[in-house]
Design a protein around this motif. Structure first.
Motif, PDB file in Angstrom:
ATOM      1  N   SER A  71      22.817  33.123  44.783  1.00 45.38           N
ATOM      2  CA  SER A  71      21.790  33.165  43.750  1.00 45.38           C
ATOM      3  C   SER A  71      22.400  33.680  42.456  1.00 45.38           C
ATOM      4  O   SER A  71      23.502  34.236  42.455  1.00 45.38           O
ATOM      5  N   ILE A  72      21.645  33.529  41.386  1.00 39.20           N
ATOM      6  CA  ILE A  72      22.108  34.048  40.104  1.00 39.20           C
ATOM      7  C   ILE A  72      22.300  35.565  40.217  1.00 39.20           C
ATOM      8  O   ILE A  72      23.222  36.128  39.645  1.00 39.20           O
ATOM      9  N   GLY A  73      21.445  36.225  41.003  1.00 36.53           N
ATOM     10  CA  GLY A  73      21.575  37.672  41.218  1.00 36.53           C
ATOM     11  C   GLY A  73      22.878  38.041  41.897  1.00 36.53           C
ATOM     12  O   GLY A  73      23.518  39.041  41.536  1.00 36.53           O
ATOM     13  N   ASP A  74      23.287  37.238  42.882  1.00 33.80           N
ATOM     14  CA  ASP A  74      24.568  37.480  43.569  1.00 33.80           C
ATOM     15  C   ASP A  74      25.724  37.400  42.572  1.00 33.80           C
ATOM     16  O   ASP A  74      26.656  38.209  42.617  1.00 33.80           O
ATOM     17  N   LEU A  75      25.669  36.412  41.695  1.00 34.01           N
ATOM     18  CA  LEU A  75      26.758  36.210  40.740  1.00 34.01           C
ATOM     19  C   LEU A  75      26.798  37.310  39.688  1.00 34.01           C
ATOM     20  O   LEU A  75      27.876  37.800  39.329  1.00 34.01           O
ATOM     21  N   VAL A  76      25.625  37.711  39.199  1.00 33.66           N
ATOM     22  CA  VAL A  76      25.565  38.785  38.204  1.00 33.66           C
ATOM     23  C   VAL A  76      26.084  40.090  38.813  1.00 33.66           C
ATOM     24  O   VAL A  76      26.849  40.821  38.182  1.00 33.66           O
ATOM     25  N   LYS A  77      25.688  40.376  40.047  1.00 38.15           N
ATOM     26  CA  LYS A  77      26.159  41.578  40.738  1.00 38.15           C
ATOM     27  C   LYS A  77      27.685  41.568  40.836  1.00 38.15           C
ATOM     28  O   LYS A  77      28.338  42.579  40.608  1.00 38.15           O
ATOM     29  N   ASN A  78      28.258  40.409  41.148  1.00 33.60           N
ATOM     30  CA  ASN A  78      29.707  40.275  41.247  1.00 33.60           C
ATOM     31  C   ASN A  78      30.378  40.490  39.897  1.00 33.60           C
ATOM     32  O   ASN A  78      31.398  41.183  39.803  1.00 33.60           O
ATOM     33  N   ILE A  79      29.823  39.919  38.854  1.00 33.18           N
ATOM     34  CA  ILE A  79      30.398  40.071  37.509  1.00 33.18           C
ATOM     35  C   ILE A  79      30.379  41.539  37.087  1.00 33.18           C
ATOM     36  O   ILE A  79      31.354  42.056  36.543  1.00 33.18           O
ATOM     37  N   ILE A  80      29.276  42.226  37.363  1.00 31.89           N
ATOM     38  CA  ILE A  80      29.180  43.647  37.015  1.00 31.89           C
ATOM     39  C   ILE A  80      30.240  44.450  37.770  1.00 31.89           C
ATOM     40  O   ILE A  80      30.900  45.317  37.192  1.00 31.89           O
ATOM     41  N   ALA A  81      30.420  44.164  39.058  1.00 27.92           N
ATOM     42  CA  ALA A  81      31.432  44.868  39.855  1.00 27.92           C
ATOM     43  C   ALA A  81      32.830  44.620  39.290  1.00 27.92           C
ATOM     44  O   ALA A  81      33.644  45.557  39.198  1.00 27.92           O
ATOM     45  N   GLU A  82      33.116  43.383  38.905  1.00 25.61           N
ATOM     46  CA  GLU A  82      34.433  43.076  38.327  1.00 25.61           C
ATOM     47  C   GLU A  82      34.640  43.819  37.014  1.00 25.61           C
ATOM     48  O   GLU A  82      35.727  44.342  36.755  1.00 25.61           O
ATOM     49  N   GLN A  83      33.602  43.882  36.171  1.00 30.22           N
ATOM     50  CA  GLN A  83      33.711  44.580  34.888  1.00 30.22           C
ATOM     51  C   GLN A  83      33.903  46.080  35.090  1.00 30.22           C
ATOM     52  O   GLN A  83      34.697  46.707  34.389  1.00 30.22           O
ATOM     53  N   GLN A  84      33.196  46.654  36.061  1.00 31.74           N
ATOM     54  CA  GLN A  84      33.358  48.081  36.343  1.00 31.74           C
ATOM     55  C   GLN A  84      34.780  48.381  36.806  1.00 31.74           C
ATOM     56  O   GLN A  84      35.369  49.391  36.415  1.00 31.74           O
ATOM     57  N   PHE A  85      35.354  47.505  37.616  1.00 35.65           N
ATOM     58  CA  PHE A  85      36.724  47.684  38.078  1.00 35.65           C
ATOM     59  C   PHE A  85      37.693  47.628  36.889  1.00 35.65           C
ATOM     60  O   PHE A  85      38.601  48.457  36.768  1.00 35.65           O
ATOM     61  N   THR A  86      37.494  46.664  36.009  1.00 41.06           N
ATOM     62  CA  THR A  86      38.351  46.531  34.828  1.00 41.06           C
ATOM     63  C   THR A  86      38.252  47.773  33.953  1.00 41.06           C
ATOM     64  O   THR A  86      39.272  48.287  33.471  1.00 41.06           O
ATOM     65  N   ILE A  87      37.056  48.291  33.760  1.00 43.33           N
ATOM     66  CA  ILE A  87      36.859  49.498  32.950  1.00 43.33           C
ATOM     67  C   ILE A  87      37.592  50.681  33.588  1.00 43.33           C
ATOM     68  O   ILE A  87      38.278  51.441  32.893  1.00 43.33           O
ATOM     69  N   GLN A  88      37.482  50.821  34.911  1.00 35.39           N
ATOM     70  CA  GLN A  88      38.188  51.908  35.607  1.00 35.39           C
ATOM     71  C   GLN A  88      39.697  51.806  35.399  1.00 35.39           C
ATOM     72  O   GLN A  88      40.368  52.807  35.123  1.00 35.39           O
ATOM     73  N   MET A  89      40.223  50.600  35.548  1.00 38.98           N
ATOM     74  CA  MET A  89      41.665  50.407  35.392  1.00 38.98           C
ATOM     75  C   MET A  89      42.101  50.720  33.956  1.00 38.98           C
ATOM     76  O   MET A  89      43.137  51.363  33.745  1.00 38.98           O
ATOM     77  N   LEU A  90      41.321  50.316  32.970  1.00 40.27           N
ATOM     78  CA  LEU A  90      41.651  50.595  31.571  1.00 40.27           C
ATOM     79  C   LEU A  90      41.576  52.095  31.278  1.00 40.27           C
ATOM     80  O   LEU A  90      42.442  52.637  30.571  1.00 40.27           O
ATOM     81  N   GLU A  91      40.567  52.757  31.827  1.00 43.19           N
ATOM     82  CA  GLU A  91      40.449  54.206  31.629  1.00 43.19           C
ATOM     83  C   GLU A  91      41.645  54.925  32.242  1.00 43.19           C
ATOM     84  O   GLU A  91      42.187  55.859  31.645  1.00 43.19           O
ATOM     85  N   GLN A  92      42.056  54.493  33.435  1.00 50.14           N
ATOM     86  CA  GLN A  92      43.219  55.113  34.077  1.00 50.14           C
ATOM     87  C   GLN A  92      44.489  54.863  33.275  1.00 50.14           C
ATOM     88  O   GLN A  92      45.344  55.740  33.147  1.00 50.14           O
ATOM     89  N   TYR A  93      44.601  53.679  32.714  1.00 51.81           N
ATOM     90  CA  TYR A  93      45.771  53.354  31.902  1.00 51.81           C
ATOM     91  C   TYR A  93      45.813  54.217  30.647  1.00 51.81           C
ATOM     92  O   TYR A  93      46.851  54.783  30.281  1.00 51.81           O
ATOM     93  N   ILE A  94      44.658  54.356  29.995  1.00 53.44           N
ATOM     94  CA  ILE A  94      44.585  55.121  28.752  1.00 53.44           C
ATOM     95  C   ILE A  94      44.863  56.597  28.998  1.00 53.44           C
ATOM     96  O   ILE A  94      45.585  57.239  28.227  1.00 53.44           O
ATOM     97  N   THR A  95      44.301  57.128  30.066  1.00 56.90           N
ATOM     98  CA  THR A  95      44.454  58.574  30.345  1.00 56.90           C
ATOM     99  C   THR A  95      45.742  58.883  31.098  1.00 56.90           C
ATOM    100  O   THR A  95      46.083  60.054  31.249  1.00 56.90           O
ATOM    101  N   GLY A  96      46.434  57.883  31.585  1.00 50.09           N
ATOM    102  CA  GLY A  96      47.669  58.090  32.312  1.00 50.09           C
ATOM    103  C   GLY A  96      47.451  58.510  33.748  1.00 50.09           C
ATOM    104  O   GLY A  96      48.391  58.918  34.430  1.00 50.09           O
ATOM    105  N   GLU A  97      46.208  58.423  34.252  1.00 48.69           N
ATOM    106  CA  GLU A  97      45.933  58.775  35.632  1.00 48.69           C
ATOM    107  C   GLU A  97      46.456  57.683  36.555  1.00 48.69           C
ATOM    108  O   GLU A  97      46.534  56.520  36.190  1.00 48.69           O
ATOM    109  N   ARG A  98      46.813  58.103  37.739  1.00 47.82           N
ATOM    110  CA  ARG A  98      47.246  57.129  38.749  1.00 47.82           C
ATOM    111  C   ARG A  98      46.042  56.681  39.556  1.00 47.82           C
ATOM    112  O   ARG A  98      45.174  57.491  39.870  1.00 47.82           O
ATOM    113  N   PRO A  99      46.020  55.405  39.946  1.00 49.92           N
ATOM    114  CA  PRO A  99      44.913  54.920  40.784  1.00 49.92           C
ATOM    115  C   PRO A  99      44.889  55.653  42.122  1.00 49.92           C
ATOM    116  O   PRO A  99      45.908  56.019  42.654  1.00 49.92           O
ATOM    117  N   MET A 100      43.691  55.857  42.609  1.00 48.69           N
ATOM    118  CA  MET A 100      43.524  56.550  43.899  1.00 48.69           C
ATOM    119  C   MET A 100      43.741  55.621  45.048  1.00 48.69           C
ATOM    120  O   MET A 100      43.576  54.521  45.086  1.00 48.69           O
TER     121      MET A 100
END
Length: 147
Positions: free
Chosen positions: A118-147
């Protein structure tokens, strides 16, 4: 890019609900309400005959003052069923849904119905992908290592 197969794996219940073309619209709407879904695949024997959605009900039963208990699903279903395959991407699904103004896509694998996105399934997936990208960028900027 995420595939349809990957999206299906994240769904808690991947059951695809179907209804016979000769069954009543009332039973189709009851099934959708009971399962909290917006569409069901319509079958005629072993083959897919169409798809019926809440939108079909609103436009082809309610607005036309028909009886949902007396109207068969075949009278209101959409016969031209657009579907996707498990290897297709979420981006392809979004493009189909946007172009065709639809909210549900059956998933067919080797001529078998294996899921529904459904469109809801796809939107949920897109949000999850964006949250992952934001986490990776924040870790890159702050110099933190991924857990």
């Amino acid at each position: 890019m995420t595939s349809v197969a990957q999206v299906l794996k994240t769904k808690p219940d991947n059951t695809v609900y179907t209804i016979d073309a000769g069954d009543s619209v009332f039973n189709a709407i009851k099934l959708m309400a009971d399962r909290q879904i917006g569409a069901v695949v319509v079958t005629d024997g072993d083959s897919i005959a169409g798809i019926v959605t809440e939108r079909d009900y609103a436009r082809k039963v309610v607005l036309m003052d028909r009886s949902s208990k007396e109207t068969p699903v075949r009278d209101i279903m959409s016969r031209a069923v657009r579907f996707v395959r498990p290897e297709q991407t979420t981006e392809e699904c979004m493009a189909i849904m946007t172009d065709r103004r639809m909210r549900h896509l059956p998933v067919i694998d080797h001529e078998h119905l294996v899921g529904m996105v459904s469109i809801g399934d796809l939107v949920k997936n897109i949000i999850a992908e964006q949250q992952f990208t934001i986490q990776m960028l924040e870790q890159y900027i702050t110099g933190e290592r991924p857990m």
